[in-house]
Design an enzyme around this catalytic site. Structure first.
Site, PDB file in Angstrom:
ATOM      1  N   GLY A 154      -0.376  -9.071  39.526  1.00 38.28           N
ATOM      2  CA  GLY A 154       0.800  -8.241  39.771  1.00 38.28           C
ATOM      3  C   GLY A 154       1.408  -8.449  41.141  1.00 38.28           C
ATOM      4  N   CYS A 155       0.824  -9.326  41.936  1.00 39.31           N
ATOM      5  CA  CYS A 155       1.379  -9.643  43.254  1.00 39.31           C
ATOM      6  C   CYS A 155       2.136 -10.961  43.156  1.00 39.31           C
ATOM      7  CB  CYS A 155       0.267  -9.802  44.298  1.00 39.31           C
ATOM      8  SG  CYS A 155      -0.475  -8.269  44.798  1.00 39.31           S
ATOM      9  N   GLN A 156       3.336 -10.994  43.748  1.00 39.95           N
ATOM     10  CA  GLN A 156       4.085 -12.242  43.790  1.00 39.95           C
ATOM     11  C   GLN A 156       3.379 -13.223  44.728  1.00 39.95           C
ATOM     12  OE1 GLN A 156       8.143 -11.800  45.050  1.00 39.95           O
ATOM     13  NE2 GLN A 156       8.741 -13.742  44.150  1.00 39.95           N
TER      14      GLN A 156
END
Length: 145
Positions: free
Chosen positions: A54-56
Site C-alpha cells: 500500500g506504499c508507493q
C-alpha cells in the site's frame, strides 16, 4: 527511550519538535533529518515479505517480540517516507502489543501531516500504521495462546 515513556509522551515530544518550525519547508527538512537518524535496516531484512503493502515508496518493516514489548525496525528508499516511518518506530517501539493496538496516534494529525502529505503518501502512512498494529496484534494473539 526509557521504559516509562508512554506512547502519548513520545507523541507530545514530536509535536513540540515540529512546533519549533514555522514553514512546511522546514518541517519537511526536519522529517528528512529524522529519517537520516533511523538506524539502517540490515540488507537481509530488505525482502518482499517485509515490504509494507500500500506504499508507493518501498518500505521495509520488521518487528520482534522481546520481554513483552514489540521492537520495530524499518527503512525506505525515499527520504520523506523514511522520516515518516522513523517517527512511527520511535513512537511505537518498546511498548506492549495492547498499547500499540489501542494507540490513536493523534500526533500525525496534530503536526499537520494528514493535510500536508500527498494522497499517495497519506495512504502509505496509513498502510505503515496498519502493518505495525497488525504485527502487535499477531504478537498479542500468539502470546495468549
Amino acid at each position: 527511550m526509557s521504559e516509562t515513556t508512554t506512547i502519548r509522551e513520545t507523541e507530545k515530544e514530536i509535536i513540540e519538535e515540529f512546533g519549533l518550525f514555522d514553514s512546511w519547508e522546514d518541517k519537511y527538512e526536519y522529517l528528512i533529518d529524522l529519517g537520516k537518524r533511523l538506524p539502517p535496516l540490515a540488507e537481509v531484512h530488505k525482502t518482499e515479505a517485509n515490504m509494507v503493502k500500500g506504499c508507493q515508496s518501498t518500505v521495509w518493516l520488521t518487528a520482534e517480540y522481546r520481554d513483552g514489548t514489540v521492537a520495530f525496525s524499518a527503512d525506505s528508499n525515499t527520504v520523506i517516507t523514511k522520516g515518516l516511518i522513523s517517527m512511527l518506530v520511535r513512537v511505537l517501539s518498546g511498548h506492549r502489543p495492547d498499547e500499540i493496538i489501542e494507540a490513536p496516534l493523534d500526533f500525525i494529525k496534530e503536526i499537520g501531516m494528514t493535510t500536508h502529505l500527498a494522497p499517495t503518501r497519506s495512504n502509505g502512512l496509513a498502510a505503515m500504521v496498519r502493518q505495525m498494529k497488525n504485527f502487535a496484534l499477531a504478537f498479542k494473539v500468539k502470546n495468549e495462546m
